[in-house]
Structure formats: structure tokens, C-alpha cells
Scaffold this motif. Sequence first.
Motif, PDB file in Angstrom:
ATOM      1  N   PRO A  93       1.016  -1.301   0.045  1.00 38.95           N
ATOM      2  CA  PRO A  93       0.040   0.025   0.021  1.00 38.95           C
ATOM      3  C   PRO A  93       0.920   1.350  -0.009  1.00 38.95           C
ATOM      4  O   PRO A  93       0.521   2.087  -0.732  1.00 38.95           O
ATOM      5  N   ILE A  94       1.836   1.318   0.940  1.00 37.89           N
ATOM      6  CA  ILE A  94       2.574   2.490   0.939  1.00 37.89           C
ATOM      7  C   ILE A  94       3.573   2.812  -0.678  1.00 37.89           C
ATOM      8  O   ILE A  94       3.298   3.906  -0.908  1.00 37.89           O
ATOM      9  N   GLN A  95       3.749   1.812  -1.131  1.00 36.73           N
ATOM     10  CA  GLN A  95       4.300   1.900  -2.433  1.00 36.73           C
ATOM     11  C   GLN A  95       3.473   2.501  -3.495  1.00 36.73           C
ATOM     12  O   GLN A  95       3.745   3.231  -4.490  1.00 36.73           O
ATOM     13  N   ILE A  96       2.276   1.986  -3.358  1.00 35.54           N
ATOM     14  CA  ILE A  96       0.867   2.624  -4.182  1.00 35.54           C
ATOM     15  C   ILE A  96       0.929   3.990  -3.983  1.00 35.54           C
ATOM     16  O   ILE A  96       0.772   4.747  -5.111  1.00 35.54           O
ATOM     17  N   GLU A  97       0.912   4.189  -2.766  1.00 34.85           N
ATOM     18  CA  GLU A  97       0.689   5.686  -2.400  1.00 34.85           C
ATOM     19  C   GLU A  97       1.675   6.602  -2.906  1.00 34.85           C
ATOM     20  O   GLU A  97       1.308   7.611  -3.620  1.00 34.85           O
ATOM     21  N   HIS A  98       2.871   6.350  -2.903  1.00 35.91           N
ATOM     22  CA  HIS A  98       4.048   7.067  -3.369  1.00 35.91           C
ATOM     23  C   HIS A  98       4.039   7.213  -4.979  1.00 35.91           C
ATOM     24  O   HIS A  98       4.409   8.119  -5.546  1.00 35.91           O
ATOM     25  N   ALA A  99       3.721   5.873  -5.567  1.00 38.89           N
ATOM     26  CA  ALA A  99       3.894   5.826  -7.025  1.00 38.89           C
ATOM     27  C   ALA A  99       2.493   6.758  -7.663  1.00 38.89           C
ATOM     28  O   ALA A  99       2.728   7.468  -8.377  1.00 38.89           O
ATOM     29  N   GLU A 100       1.578   6.892  -6.827  1.00 38.30           N
ATOM     30  CA  GLU A 100       0.240   7.575  -7.408  1.00 38.30           C
ATOM     31  C   GLU A 100       0.607   9.067  -7.294  1.00 38.30           C
ATOM     32  O   GLU A 100       0.340   9.831  -8.172  1.00 38.30           O
ATOM     33  N   HIS A 101       1.344   9.543  -6.120  1.00 39.99           N
ATOM     34  CA  HIS A 101       1.639  10.976  -6.089  1.00 39.99           C
ATOM     35  C   HIS A 101       2.767  11.346  -7.004  1.00 39.99           C
ATOM     36  O   HIS A 101       2.472  12.487  -7.637  1.00 39.99           O
ATOM     37  N   LYS A 102       3.811  10.368  -7.549  1.00 38.28           N
ATOM     38  CA  LYS A 102       4.800  10.918  -8.392  1.00 38.28           C
ATOM     39  C   LYS A 102       3.989  10.933  -9.713  1.00 38.28           C
ATOM     40  O   LYS A 102       4.446  11.573 -10.694  1.00 38.28           O
TER      41      LYS A 102
END
Length: 238
Positions: free
Chosen positions: A102-111
Motif C-alpha cells: 500500500p505505501i508503495q502504491i501511495e508514493h507511485a500515485e503521488h509521482k
Amino acid sequence: MAPDNTNTLTVVDPYYENLPAYMTEVYEWAYVNPERVRLLDHNLVVRTLLFFNDQRLMRAYLNEIGEGMHVWQVAHVYGDLVKRVAEKTGPRGVFHLTDITPIQIEHAEHKLADKPWCKVIRCDAAEFAGEKGLDYDLICSFFLLHEVPEEKKYQIVDHMLEKLPKGGKAIFVDYSNPSKWQPIRYILKVVNYFLEPFAEALWKNEISHYASKAEQFVWKKKTFFGGVYQCVIVTHKD
């Protein structure tokens, strides 16, 4: 009288929910814990961890991407790589990025928030179905295989090749078997012992070893930095 705890609810942290055991047992510190991820997700960290080989290894992937291509990257990568991939495909292309954390998804979505041709999907790399009617010109695993258990290596490689159409390319950028004269070999030995228990399988086995139908593909391998790293480009045989 002892308290009745039968109705006690267990609260699950959403950042840890539905993760495979190896992610929480081995890589919690690096890829799951939100505070640690915020500290690690920077270009300087990537550069340091790759002994300043980050740019040449990224170029091995980026140079294969043309404008308008359909690209699937099987896991998020720290730093600005995913933004650079998206810029290479451009708005006429498609960039799908999957990750199980989940946290990797969150960072990727932000980028990728300002790039509507990109989609970030939470999914196991060995199970991603893709979109109906969409073929990928390029499928990339960038430093994922060394971080997964042996059985998962087989599953990911086979699934990537299963999703690869005729004329497409699969790219694996990862660790390899360092030359014995390369001093980094002995540093990595220590790192692997304490932090990367699945990594040295790639010292012993070629990536083609993990493909059940390896003979149906052409495997082109290039190594970097005294054999520490490899880039393997895979295409269907004519």
C-alpha cells in the motif's frame, strides 16, 4: 472475575493488510513501514545503494522505451524512475505500474498524479491480469527478483513472459554474480546475509532458469560494474 475479551476487535494497519509473509518478515523496514519509506524514497538513496550505477542501469531500461509505447513495470522503484518512464511513453502511450504494498502504491500515485496515461494498480506481479485488449510493448522488472523468494521468482518470470506479445520485450535489471576481483562482491555478501536472503539465488542462476518455457525466447544479457548487475532483454523467437 476475568474481563470478557470475546468482543475485542483486532485493528489491522492498512499499510500491512494482505501482504505476503516475506514482505512483513524480511522487508518491513524497507518497503512497508510508511515512515521508513518516506526516508528512503529519494534519488540519493538509490544512487548510494547501487554504488553510483543508478543512471546507467536506468538507461538500460529507459533506452528501450519509445513514445507511445505500452509499458508495464512490475513494481515501484524509489526515486524518479517511474516519472521518467512515464515521460518516455508520453500521453500517447500507456504506463501501468503494479505493486503489492500500500505505501508503495501511495508514493507511485503521488509521482504520477499529473500523468493521466499512467495507472497505478495494487496487485501481485505474478497475478496481474492487465486490461482486456491491451498488449504491452515492454514489461520491466527493475530490481524486484532478488527480493522475492525462490518460488515467487518462477511465478513472476513466467507471468511476465506469458503477458509478452510477439514483438514485445521483457527487461530484467537486477543483481548478477560479481566477479571475484570485484570488492563489492564481499560487501554484498554481508548485506545479503543480514538483509537480502533471496538475492544470491541470482548469483547462482541465470534469469532464464526461472522461465518454464525459456527455449521459446531469446535471452540477451549485459553485465555492469564487474558483474554486480545485469540487464537481460527477452524477446520471442521468430
